[in-house]
Structure formats: structure tokens, C-alpha cells
Write an enzyme that holds these catalytic residues in place. Structure first.
Site, PDB file in Angstrom:
ATOM      1  N   CYS A 256     -30.848  18.044  68.171  1.00 20.46           N
ATOM      2  CA  CYS A 256     -30.160  16.803  67.805  1.00 20.46           C
ATOM      3  C   CYS A 256     -31.150  15.644  67.789  1.00 20.46           C
ATOM      4  O   CYS A 256     -31.992  15.527  68.677  1.00 20.46           O
ATOM      5  CB  CYS A 256     -29.038  16.524  68.797  1.00 20.46           C
ATOM      6  SG  CYS A 256     -28.218  14.952  68.496  1.00 20.46           S
TER       7      CYS A 256
ATOM      8  N   ALA B 294     -48.983  -7.294  71.010  1.00 20.08           N
ATOM      9  CA  ALA B 294     -49.810  -6.788  72.114  1.00 20.08           C
ATOM     10  C   ALA B 294     -51.244  -6.601  71.645  1.00 20.08           C
ATOM     11  O   ALA B 294     -51.495  -5.810  70.744  1.00 20.08           O
ATOM     12  CB  ALA B 294     -49.250  -5.460  72.600  1.00 20.08           C
TER      13      ALA B 294
ATOM     14  N   LYS C 142     -26.241   2.898  56.586  1.00 20.12           N
ATOM     15  CA  LYS C 142     -26.919   3.258  57.831  1.00 20.12           C
ATOM     16  C   LYS C 142     -26.578   2.285  58.954  1.00 20.12           C
ATOM     17  O   LYS C 142     -27.290   2.206  59.956  1.00 20.12           O
ATOM     18  CB  LYS C 142     -28.429   3.303  57.606  1.00 20.12           C
ATOM     19  CG  LYS C 142     -28.856   4.519  56.806  1.00 20.12           C
ATOM     20  CD  LYS C 142     -30.310   4.830  56.961  1.00 20.12           C
ATOM     21  CE  LYS C 142     -30.593   6.248  56.527  1.00 20.12           C
ATOM     22  NZ  LYS C 142     -32.004   6.537  56.407  1.00 20.12           N
TER      23      LYS C 142
ATOM     24  N   TYR D 121     -16.251  30.591  52.823  1.00 17.96           N
ATOM     25  CA  TYR D 121     -16.560  31.937  53.315  1.00 17.96           C
ATOM     26  C   TYR D 121     -15.430  32.883  52.876  1.00 17.96           C
ATOM     27  O   TYR D 121     -14.508  32.468  52.160  1.00 17.96           O
ATOM     28  CB  TYR D 121     -16.752  31.914  54.837  1.00 17.96           C
ATOM     29  CG  TYR D 121     -17.949  31.085  55.270  1.00 17.96           C
ATOM     30  CD1 TYR D 121     -19.244  31.472  54.930  1.00 17.96           C
ATOM     31  CD2 TYR D 121     -17.791  29.899  55.986  1.00 17.96           C
ATOM     32  CE1 TYR D 121     -20.351  30.710  55.310  1.00 17.96           C
ATOM     33  CE2 TYR D 121     -18.892  29.135  56.366  1.00 17.96           C
ATOM     34  CZ  TYR D 121     -20.170  29.542  56.027  1.00 17.96           C
ATOM     35  OH  TYR D 121     -21.259  28.789  56.394  1.00 17.96           O
TER      36      TYR D 121
ATOM     37  N   GLN E 212     -13.985  31.632  67.076  1.00 17.21           N
ATOM     38  CA  GLN E 212     -13.767  31.585  65.629  1.00 17.21           C
ATOM     39  C   GLN E 212     -14.186  32.909  64.996  1.00 17.21           C
ATOM     40  O   GLN E 212     -15.307  33.390  65.206  1.00 17.21           O
ATOM     41  CB  GLN E 212     -14.554  30.448  64.972  1.00 17.21           C
ATOM     42  CG  GLN E 212     -14.127  30.297  63.505  1.00 17.21           C
ATOM     43  CD  GLN E 212     -14.872  29.222  62.746  1.00 17.21           C
ATOM     44  OE1 GLN E 212     -16.092  29.203  62.747  1.00 17.21           O
ATOM     45  NE2 GLN E 212     -14.139  28.338  62.087  1.00 17.21           N
TER      46      GLN E 212
ATOM     47  N   ARG F 125     -20.294  17.165  66.068  1.00 19.90           N
ATOM     48  CA  ARG F 125     -21.631  16.617  66.296  1.00 19.90           C
ATOM     49  C   ARG F 125     -21.594  15.532  67.366  1.00 19.90           C
ATOM     50  O   ARG F 125     -22.580  15.304  68.065  1.00 19.90           O
ATOM     51  CB  ARG F 125     -22.191  16.092  64.972  1.00 19.90           C
ATOM     52  CG  ARG F 125     -22.565  17.211  64.019  1.00 19.90           C
ATOM     53  CD  ARG F 125     -22.864  16.685  62.650  1.00 19.90           C
ATOM     54  NE  ARG F 125     -21.687  16.174  61.988  1.00 19.90           N
ATOM     55  CZ  ARG F 125     -21.697  15.439  60.893  1.00 19.90           C
ATOM     56  NH1 ARG F 125     -22.852  15.112  60.347  1.00 19.90           N
ATOM     57  NH2 ARG F 125     -20.575  15.027  60.329  1.00 19.90           N
TER      58      ARG F 125
ATOM     59  N   CYS G 134     -27.040  12.150  60.810  1.00 22.09           N
ATOM     60  CA  CYS G 134     -28.302  12.239  60.061  1.00 22.09           C
ATOM     61  C   CYS G 134     -28.525  13.633  59.487  1.00 22.09           C
ATOM     62  O   CYS G 134     -29.318  13.814  58.570  1.00 22.09           O
ATOM     63  CB  CYS G 134     -29.466  11.890  60.975  1.00 22.09           C
ATOM     64  SG  CYS G 134     -29.681  13.084  62.305  1.00 22.09           S
TER      65      CYS G 134
HETATM   66  C1  LIG Z   1     -24.845  22.823  63.120  1.00 25.80           C
HETATM   67  C2  LIG Z   1     -23.452  23.013  62.622  1.00 25.80           C
HETATM   68  C3  LIG Z   1     -22.904  24.280  62.612  1.00 25.80           C
HETATM   69  C4  LIG Z   1     -21.588  24.465  62.189  1.00 25.80           C
HETATM   70  N1  LIG Z   1     -21.024  25.704  62.287  1.00 25.80           N
HETATM   71  C5  LIG Z   1     -19.725  25.875  61.962  1.00 25.80           C
HETATM   72  C6  LIG Z   1     -19.080  27.109  62.204  1.00 25.80           C
HETATM   73  O1  LIG Z   1     -19.640  28.018  62.796  1.00 25.80           O
HETATM   74  N2  LIG Z   1     -17.793  27.236  61.794  1.00 25.80           N
HETATM   75  C7  LIG Z   1     -17.112  26.218  61.200  1.00 25.80           C
HETATM   76  O2  LIG Z   1     -15.951  26.389  60.842  1.00 25.80           O
HETATM   77  N3  LIG Z   1     -17.694  25.020  61.014  1.00 25.80           N
HETATM   78  C8  LIG Z   1     -18.966  24.819  61.397  1.00 25.80           C
HETATM   79  N4  LIG Z   1     -19.532  23.584  61.277  1.00 25.80           N
HETATM   80  C9  LIG Z   1     -18.713  22.453  60.820  1.00 25.80           C
HETATM   81  C10 LIG Z   1     -18.118  21.731  62.038  1.00 25.80           C
HETATM   82  O3  LIG Z   1     -17.196  22.530  62.711  1.00 25.80           O
HETATM   83  C11 LIG Z   1     -17.440  20.422  61.633  1.00 25.80           C
HETATM   84  O4  LIG Z   1     -16.374  20.719  60.791  1.00 25.80           O
HETATM   85  C12 LIG Z   1     -18.390  19.465  60.938  1.00 25.80           C
HETATM   86  O5  LIG Z   1     -19.578  19.360  61.655  1.00 25.80           O
HETATM   87  C13 LIG Z   1     -17.783  18.078  60.766  1.00 25.80           C
HETATM   88  O6  LIG Z   1     -17.323  17.590  61.989  1.00 25.80           O
HETATM   89  P1  LIG Z   1     -18.179  16.591  62.940  1.00 25.80           P
HETATM   90  O7  LIG Z   1     -18.502  15.387  62.126  1.00 25.80           O
HETATM   91  O8  LIG Z   1     -17.259  16.295  64.084  1.00 25.80           O
HETATM   92  O9  LIG Z   1     -19.393  17.317  63.339  1.00 25.80           O
HETATM   93  C14 LIG Z   1     -20.835  23.374  61.715  1.00 25.80           C
HETATM   94  C15 LIG Z   1     -21.404  22.109  61.738  1.00 25.80           C
HETATM   95  C16 LIG Z   1     -22.683  21.913  62.207  1.00 25.80           C
HETATM   96  C17 LIG Z   1     -23.234  20.527  62.286  1.00 25.80           C
HETATM   97  S1  SF4 Z   2     -28.766  15.806  64.588  1.00 29.76           S
HETATM   98 FE1  SF4 Z   2     -27.925  13.971  63.679  1.00 29.76          FE
HETATM   99  S2  SF4 Z   2     -26.045  14.696  62.685  1.00 29.76           S
HETATM  100 FE2  SF4 Z   2     -26.655  16.305  64.061  1.00 29.76          FE
HETATM  101  S3  SF4 Z   2     -25.531  15.886  65.945  1.00 29.76           S
HETATM  102 FE3  SF4 Z   2     -27.500  14.892  66.188  1.00 29.76          FE
HETATM  103  S4  SF4 Z   2     -27.218  12.813  65.448  1.00 29.76           S
HETATM  104 FE4  SF4 Z   2     -25.480  14.020  64.734  1.00 29.76          FE
END
Ligand SMILES: Cc1cc2nc3c(=O)[nH]c(=O)nc-3n(C[C@H](O)[C@H](O)[C@H](O)COP(=O)(O)O)c2cc1C
Ligand code: SF4
Length: 640
Positions: free
Chosen positions: A362, A457, A430, A174, A104, A320, A346
Site C-alpha cells: 500500500c 536549509a 487529486k 469471471y 469468496q 482498500r 492511487c
Molecule cells: C488488490 C485487490 C484485490 C482484489 N481482489 C478481489 C477479489 O479477490 N474478489 C473480488 O470480488 N474483488 C476483489 N477486489 C475488488 C474489491 O473487493 C473492491 O470491490 C474494490 O477494491 C473497490 O472497493 P474499495 O474502494 O473499497 O477498495 C480486489 C481489489 C483490490 C484492490
Molecule cells: S495502494 Fe493506493 S489504492 Fe491501494 S490501498 Fe493503498 S492507497 Fe489505496
């Protein structure tokens, strides 16, 4: 071998490459690169783990195309040839598992600070992001030329390093997204105003990459289906942009959403339903003939299969979900759906840490960030282990101990396992925590862990079992407040266990995460809810994505918030508080305390020196979040 999710495992052609299945790992910035943006060993192991798990395509995290383009301290870079050896190592490592690999390409635009990027941020227009608050410099035509070149050169580097393609990051507020969005682009030259002008920067980048890298190189584009902000990009404009991108040779469109001022749509918390952005991707899919990827809380292989089966989109990104369980694709392929450890949305372990400059971990996957550092080895000295408490810390400890060959018995005073997770389940938003509890239930059963519930216990009972080692995971209890009228106050657990019934006007003392969630929960039942908070802000104990979502939900639910308020006295029909030195009487039929938790460690004191080996973990040591409990359970499980 059972293969139940057949659509998900059909191959698909993207540009000049064939991808073996429909599961995409979307870009996830990890902060695992070096401070100067080099690929690290941990970064490679992180991706190899996911590639080994059977994903079809990996889009490697946002990689800065310019030395001043970073938004994170340890963000990957591709802005000079010095990055090439590391990037080549990464691409080859991923490809050795027959996984398509994209890089990317990223520039932060205004969504960074000069402290991180090394220079004043740049943007199409000098409008600061409300969450960053640093005014960017308006880009000149020379800047535009320079950045377009940077994207092109980075794409060429990716190609020569062995990447199958690049994804241009045109989403999330961005730089490129800032040009596309009328919210951030107020230019009056050829790069602002009409949609055609706002899209010019993106289109020129694609055209230049095409020219330099050739037509066989696959180019993807990540776009916002919506900025989810007043005056921002909407789906109707996104569709038009997607068509323009297709016309200039983009091979695949990845539909995401949100910007820093609507961050909760970039990485969606558990308050949002699964797959909430799919309709946006679906709209774009109907209008273009290139493949489209959907993303956003697709954490269940069955949902992923359903999306592809119904041809709503061509591919599904599970970000995630793959952080939580890198083996998800293989498990899904083999029909082992119950074995998939699902992301609980979360935010705490992954992006919640990233925004503070920490490495991604995580909450449910304690091995995240430790890939390659820890081997789970069988013990040479199996022990009879007793785990007291079946909350997340106890369950994880039991799982690890059993995996390593110990004989494990878990006992819990409640009628079912889950501990604090089970209480949290009462909140409708939740409910997915129930799947985590079920996952542990199945894991422990498969590992022959004996689980006894409904047992209190005490010392005598524990000693009668004659364990070699006792792990105390006895959890925590709610803190109470000592003010006049405390007999009129209850604690969160009383409400969630159904011990008390709350009526009409409810006051919640404490505006932390749990207090806010309880407020939304009760307001959804038609109650009038007020949060009384001593500090000048609420939801300070949760990542910004959660906080932004909570604030909106509280507003929608008409929850009243009284800040800087000190409770003085509770009565049977009101709570008296002091705000700015003045006394206020707030009407209340029920007053609920949500001011934190206190460790329950009394058994420690009675067992100390009475059993051979005694450990105490989780909330019983330090009340915290799921990530703290699971990490602690894991730690003890691998050390005994
Ligand atoms: C820790 C983290 C870092 C991310 N970094 C990027 C990134 O570098 N570029 C991007 O386009 N999206 C980034 N995202 C967004 C993810 O690509 C994705 O769109 C978002 O997490 C929702 O999808 P998911 O529910 O499958 O995680 C990031 C998400 C997380 C959780
Ligand atoms: S920290 Fe929470 S939101 Fe992130 S990947 Fe793990 S379970 Fe999913």
C-alpha cells in the site's frame, strides 16, 4: 468514549448470523497464499490485523474452487480437502475477534491465462477477453456439471472449516459473471439467451450449495450492478437476477461492477468520485428484502455512516480503506476520525502490483505486507534527528523516528508541508491527497515533532542545529529538454505553482501519468491540449486501471495525442516535431515539459563527512511514486 457514527456500529442479521457492525472487508486477493494456493502465515496475519481493527465482517479473498480456476499465481484454493487445515486456521483466527467470516468462491473463467490456470481457460462462449487475448474453450454440459460441483464442494469445505458463510463471486467478468452477461454469453442452449437461461448456472450453484450445506449456512452473492460495457449487464437485469437469487435462498447481495475490459470499475482509481457504485446497490436494495452491501471508493467512515444512516444499503464494504488503515473501524467507533489514514485510490501499491504477480502492498501504509515481520520498537539510543524536506518520504521518516522515541525537527523550504503531494493537489481529481497531508500534520503534532516551513536549509543552518542525524528528503525537480527554443518551454511545476499562465493551445511534451493528468486538468479549463509522446503509447508508467480511466478522460476532454513524435524545436507560437521522419508544426501558445524528474541531492555532497550520520531518501535518491517515497521514509525511520 465518543461514538459519533452510531448507524455504522449497529448490528445486522445476515442469514443465520448476527454481524456486530456494518463495515465489511470485501474480498481482496493479496497473492499472499502459496504457489499451490495454501493459506500462509502472512495471509493469516493480514486478516487478523483487520479483524483486530474492529471490522464487522471479512469476506476472505477469491478462493479458487477448481484446480484450473485461478487467475493469480499465488491465489488461495479450496479445490480439495488438503486445503482444509489452512482454511480452518484462517477462519478460526478471524473469528476469535468476533468477526463474521466468509470465503469468496471463485472461478476465473476466461479472465486468466493457461500459464496461470494450468489449462486452456473455459467460458460460456469462446470469446477472448480483449485484455487477456487467450481464446477460452466453450464449456460443455459436463463442464457445467463439474464446475457446479466444484463450487458446492468448496462451499462445504468452507462450512466444515468454520466459515460463517460463503460469497459466490458472480461479478467482475469471471466465470459466473460471464454466464450472466450477454456480452460474454452467446450460448444457444439452456444456459444462454434469455436472462433466465443466463442466470441458470448461478442459480443452480446456489441451490446445490443450499442442498449440501443446509439452510443455516449463510450464502452471499457478489453481482455486477453494471458491466460498464456496451452490450453487457445493466442494472435493470441485475435487479432481476438479484430477485432470482433471493428466491433460491441467497442471504446477502454485494453489488460491485466492471470486468477486465472495464477494469477501472472493478477497482476504481482516484479519477472517480467516492462511492460511485452506491446508486447501483441502492437500486437493488429497493427491490430485495435481504441485506445489500455497497462497495467502491468508500474510504471515509463519515461517508459510510451517511450511507447506512440513510438506509441506502445495509452494509458498506471498505476494501482498500482497510488496506490503508486496518484500525479504521476502531478509530471511527472511538470518534478518532482525524486519525484514520485514508486510501488515496492511487492503485499503485495494491491491485497495481497484483496484476503483475506481486504481493499486495500500500502506498500510504508501509506496514502492508509486513504484518508480523516488523515491530515498531522504541529506540534505546534517542537521537536529535533533522529531516530536510516535508514531502511524503520526509514526513514518513519523521513520523517513524518520533514514534520510536527520537527527537525530530522537520524543515522545508515551502510555506507548507506536503512537497510533491501539494503540487499534485492542484489537480481536482487529486484533492484527497490533501487529507493525507493533513493526516501527517496531525500525526507529527501528536508526536511532538517540530515542523518549520519556509526555511531554505543550507550547510551553515544545518550545522548550527547540531543534529545527531540528518535525513535528506529534498525531493526532485522536473527534467528539462535541451533543444532550440528551450526558452519557450516550461515545466509542469511552473504551471501547478502558478508561475506561468497557460493559454489557448497547449502542448505537453511527455505522455506519462503526469503529462496525461496535466492534459485533463488543462482541458477542463477550456484549453486545447495536445500531448506529444516519443513512444508509441501513453500512460505506460501507471497501472492498467488508471490508464484505462485516463484514456477515457482524455478522449472526453478532446485531448489530441501525437505518438512517436520527437520534439525538434520550440518557437513562441509552435512546436516542431518529427514523426516518422517527417517534420510537423504544431500550433502552441504554451509548451509544457513533463518528461520525468531529476533528484535534488546537492546538499548531500556538501554535508557528506560534515555531520555524524547522514541519510538520503525518497525522490532525492530516485524520483518515484508516493509508494516509493513512503516506503523509503519508513525504512529509514525504523532503522535509525
Ligand atoms: C488488490 C485487490 C484485490 C482484489 N481482489 C478481489 C477479489 O479477490 N474478489 C473480488 O470480488 N474483488 C476483489 N477486489 C475488488 C474489491 O473487493 C473492491 O470491490 C474494490 O477494491 C473497490 O472497493 P474499495 O474502494 O473499497 O477498495 C480486489 C481489489 C483490490 C484492490
Ligand atoms: S495502494 Fe493506493 S489504492 Fe491501494 S490501498 Fe493503498 S492507497 Fe489505496
Amino acid at each position: 468514549m465518543v461514538m459519533v457514527l452510531s448507524s455504522l456500529f449497529e448490528s445486522v442479521d445476515v442469514g443465520s448470523i448476527r454481524v456486530k457492525n456494518r463495515i465489511v472487508m470485501p474480498p481482496i486477493t493479496t497473492n499472499y497464499a502459496s504457489m499451490s494456493g495454501e493459506v500462509s502465515d502472512l495471509l493469516i496475519r493480514h486478516y487478523v490485523e483487520r479483524a483486530r481493527g474492529g471490522v464487522g465482517m471479512i469476506i476472505v479473498e477469491a478462493c479458487s474452487v477448481h484446480r484450473y480456476g485461478r487467475a493469480f499465481y499465488c491465489q488461495l484454493g479450496a479445490f480439495n480437502d488438503g486445503f482444509k487445515p489452512g482454511l480452518a486456521r484462517l477462519a478460526n483466527a478471524i473469528k476469535s475477534y468476533n468477526v463474521a467470516v466468509f470465503l469468496q468462491l471463485f472461478h476465473a473463467g476466461r479472465q486468466t491465462t493457461s500459464a496461470i490456470s494450468g489449462a486452456q481457460p473455459i467460458a460460456p462462449s469462446p470469446i477472448p477477453c480483449k485484455t487477456i487475448r487467450e481464446t477460452p474453450r466453450e464449456m460443455t454440459l459436463e463442464d457445467i456439471e463439474e464446475i457446479e460441483n466444484s463450487f458446492t464442494n468448496a462451499a462445504y469445505r468452507a462450512k466444515t472449516c468454520g466459515f460463517d458463510g460463503v460469497e459466490i463471486h458472480g461479478a467482475h467478468g469471471y466465470l459466473i459473471s460471464e454466464f450472466l452477461s450477454p456480452y460474454t454469453n452467446r450460448r444457444t442452449d439452456g444456459y444462454g439467451g434469455s436472462l433466465e437461461n443466463r442466470a441458470r448456472f448461478a442459480l443452480e450453484i446456489v441451490e446445490r450449495i443450499r442442498e449440501k450445506c443446509g439452510f443455516s449456512f449463510t450464502v452471499g452473492f457478489r453481482i455486477n450492478g453494471s458491466d460498464f460495457i456496451d452490450g453487457g449487464l445493466t442494472i435493470d437485469e441485475s435487479i432481476k437476477i438479484a430477485k432470482m437469487l433471493e428466491d433460491v435462498g441467497v442471504n446477502i447481495i454485494h453489488v460491485s461492477a466492471g470486468m477486465y475490459e472495464s477494469r477501472e470499475y472493478i477497482v476504481q482509481p482516484m479519477y472517480f468520485p467516492r462511492g460511485l457504485l452506491i446508486p447501483l446497490a441502492e437500486r437493488i436494495k429497493k427491490e430485495v428484502s435481504i441485506p445489500v452491501i455497497a462497495v467502491g471508493r468508500i474510504n471515509d467512515p463519515k461517508l459510510a455512516e451517511d450511507i447506512v444512516y440513510h438506509k441506502r444499503v445495509d452494509m458498506v464494504a471498505m476494501g482498500r480503506a482497510l488496506i490503508a488503515d486496518p484500525e479504521l473501524p476502531r478509530k471511527a467507533f472511538e470518534g478518532r476520525l482525524n486519525d484514520v489514514r485514508k486510501c488515496i485510490a492511487c492503485i499503485d501499491g495494491c491491485v497495481g502490483r497484483l496484476v503483475y504477480g506481486f504481493q499486495v502492498k500500500c502506498s500510504v501504509n508501509p506496514l502492508k505486507g509486513l504484518e508480523g515481520f516488523i515491530n515498531i520498537e522504541k529506540t534505546v539510543k534517542p537521537k536529535k534527528a533533522l529531516v530536510i524536506g516535508a514531502g511524503p518520504a520526509g514526513l514518513e521518516a519523521a513520523r517513524m523516528l518520533a514514534l520510536r522515541g527520537h527527537e525530530v525537527l522537520v524543515i522545508d523550504r515551502n510555506s507548507d508541508i506536503g512537497g510533491a503531494l501539494r503540487l499534485a493537489l492542484k489537480f481536482k481529481f487529486k484533492s484527497e491527497l490533501g487529507e493525507l497531508i493533513d493526516w501527517y500534520r496531525i500525526q507529527l503534532k501528536n508526536l511532538n515533532v517540530k515542523v518549520l516551513t519556509g526555511i531554505e536549509a543550507d550547510e551553515k543552518y544545518i550545522l548550527s542545529i547540531k543534529p545527531d542525524v540528518v535525513i535528506l528528503a529534498s525531493g526532485s525537480k522536473p527534467l528539462t529538454l535541451s533543444i532550440p527554443g528551450s526558452q519557450f518551454m516550461y515545466v509542469v511545476d511552473d504551471v501547478l505553482t502558478g508561475k506561468i499562465e497557460v493559454k489557448d493551445d497547449v502542448i505537453i511534451i511527455g505522455g506519462g501519468l503526469i503529462g496525461c493528468e496535466l492534459a485533463i486538468h488543462l482541458a477542463s479549463q477550456g484549453l486545447k491540449v495536445t500531448i506529444v509522446e516519443a513512444q508509441d503509447d501513453i500512460a505506460r508508467d501507471t497501472p492498467i486501471q488508471n490508464k484505462m480511466a485516463l484514456l477515457k478522460l482524455l478522449k472526453e476532454a478532446n485531448v489530441k495525442i501525437v505518438l512517436k513524435a520527437k520534439p525538434i524545436e520550440a518557437r513562441n507560437n509552435c512546436l516542431i516535431v518529427e514523426v516518422d521522419g517527417n517534420k510537423e508544426i504544431l500550433k502552441a501558445n504554451s509548451v509544457i515539459l513533463s518528461i520525468g524528474r531529476l533528484k535534488e541531492d546537492w546538499l548531500w555532497w556538501s554535508l557528506k563527512n560534515r555531520v555524524c550520520e547522514l541519510h538520503i531518501i525518497g525522490d532525492a535518491v530516485n524520483p518515484g511514486k508516493i509508494i516509493d517515497a513512503v516506503t523509503d521514509g519508513f525504512r529509514i525511520g525504523i532503522t535509525i
